[in-house]
Write an enzyme that holds these catalytic residues in place. Structure first.
Site, PDB file in Angstrom:
ATOM      1  N   CYS A 282     -24.724  -5.332 -21.912  1.00 18.28           N
ATOM      2  CA  CYS A 282     -23.502  -4.898 -21.237  1.00 18.28           C
ATOM      3  C   CYS A 282     -23.823  -3.629 -20.438  1.00 18.28           C
ATOM      4  O   CYS A 282     -24.504  -2.734 -20.949  1.00 18.28           O
ATOM      5  CB  CYS A 282     -22.419  -4.618 -22.278  1.00 18.28           C
ATOM      6  SG  CYS A 282     -20.931  -3.861 -21.601  1.00 18.28           S
ATOM      7  N   CYS A 366       9.792   0.377  22.003  1.00 20.72           N
ATOM      8  CA  CYS A 366       9.219   1.158  23.092  1.00 20.72           C
ATOM      9  C   CYS A 366       7.788   1.571  22.770  1.00 20.72           C
ATOM     10  O   CYS A 366       7.266   1.284  21.702  1.00 20.72           O
ATOM     11  CB  CYS A 366      10.088   2.389  23.368  1.00 20.72           C
ATOM     12  SG  CYS A 366      10.070   3.601  22.029  1.00 20.72           S
TER      13      CYS A 366
END
Length: 402
Positions: A282, A366
């Site tokens: 691990c 815009c």
């Protein structure tokens, strides 16, 4: 920038980072990952024997001293023989230099060895050394005052600790015994000899399997040697022509519970090392669990560690990544913004804020856009303004439109 540290149900911790800009999150994440990975120290002189010194009293004291002096954190993974240092880059460099120099210095002092077997040495040299000077080498110590000598019967070596200038004198005395046709002290054998130390059996122990007789202390030293040198497994009877594996019942009788646990861990390490990459430990530092590596032509699967609860990909050996291939996950890990960059390609309505790097998508409205960072952006030329009125004046004056 905001962050929260949460504890998961499995006992591990998860850090959540929040910021107005993806670029900021990516930069903080990169630095945190570098800090959490640390740096694996590699040096040609750091042999397994030298690294194992970190498990000794001197090694533990050295590690604590360097950690305190350099404000770093040092982890030695004895299963994978990895040495990892955590801290800022300059502190890691300083700790690495000090650790390597000190370890090699300790290793050099401990490596004053006089072999008692070899091609040009008599096969019974160790036995004659013991006969002449005793099993504790008391007679040899008298001949070489100040020498701290210890006989390793398993490896058939004399270890000299301390002043290395005394080594030639010790070698000279042992070579005199090797060259001589008779010995200074003759002693009649009063019983069976131990196959390990070649002397009369003391506090004898008979193996359960093959029944051969040994000194109890010699068998314990054989086990301790196997713990330090993982290539010594399986542990077998040292009687000439036997070689039967020593049984678990023998180990339970000979060793304390603590030593038995060490033997099991060393045996597991030897198994992993000899598996040609089929098994791995691990990746959590010093975690004892192992997992089977996925075959190259199969899909990756998670290994959920029962000891530390981490989830590991059995194919690329980093944290598990469901729904993503190993290659794709590595790309995202190296560059967290890579998927966003791909999504932005070819989209005219997507641009970046020059002030913070935030990705902006304009659907309608815009040409004045207010970014999350608070800046006002001209969508036509991407010029940055601090106020909306300034942006509108710019649009009317320069672009003749809003």
């Amino acid at each position: 920038l905001e962050w929260n540290l949460n504890r998961t149900a499995t006992g591990s911790h998860r850090l959540k980072i929040t910021a107005n800009a993806t670029k900021t999150v990516a930069e903080v994440r990169r630095r945190l990952e570098e800090l959490s990975r640390g740096k694996i120290i590699e040096h040609d002189s750091l042999t397994p024997a030298a690294l194992q010194l970190l498990l000794s009293r001197d090694g533990i004291s050295l590690k604590c001293s360097i950690q305190q002096e350099t404000t770093t954190y040092i982890i030695f993974d004895r299963h994978n023989l990895n040495l990892r240092i955590f801290g800022s880059p300059d502190k890691i460099t300083l700790a690495q230099q000090k650790l390597i120099q000190s370890l090699l210095s300790i290793h050099e002092k401990k490596q004053l060895v006089i072999p008692l077997r070899g091609r040009d040495l008599p096969s019974d040299l160790m036995k004659q050394v013991v006969k002449n000077f005793g099993p504790d080498l008391h007679g040899l110590k008298e001949k070489v005052p100040g020498a701290d000598l210890k006989l390793n019967t398993r490896q058939q070596m004399i270890f000299l600790h301390g002043n290395k200038e005394l080594k030639p004198r010790v070698e000279e005395i042992t070579l005199e015994i090797a060259r001589s046709g008779h010995h200074l002290v003759e002693r009649l054998d009063t019983g069976p000899s131990c196959p390990i130390c070649l002397c009369d059996v003391e506090h004898g122990y008979q193996l359960e399997g093959c029944g051969h007789l040994f000194c109890r202390l010699c068998l314990v030293e054989q086990c301790e040697s196997a713990i330090k040198n993982q290539g010594s497994f399986p542990i077998c009877c040292a009687h000439k022509g036997c070689g039967d594996p020593i049984l678990l019942a023998d180990f339970r009788t000979l060793l304390s519970n603590e030593k038995l646990d060490e033997l099991f861990r060393a045996s597991l390490g030897a198994f992993v090392a000899s598996s040609s990459g089929s098994y791995r430990f691990c990746p959590s530092p010093d975690c004892p669990s192992i997992y089977r590596v996925a075959d190259p032509d199969t899909a990756s699967e998670p290994f959920i560690c029962g000891a530390c609860y981490s989830e590991t990909c059995t194919k690329c050996h980093i944290e598990y990544h469901p729904y993503l291939s190993c290659e794709r996950y590595r790309e995202l890990k190296d560059d967290p913004d890579s998927s966003l960059k791909e999504w932005c390609k070819g989209k005219e309505q997507v641009k970046s804020c020059f002030a913070c790097g935030q990705i902006i998508e304009k659907i309608d409205g815009c040409n004045h856009v207010e970014c999350k960072c608070g800046k006002h952006v001209c969508w036509v030329c991407l010029e940055i303004f601090t106020k909306s009125d300034e942006c509108y004046d710019h649009l009317r004056t320069i672009h003749m439109t809003i």
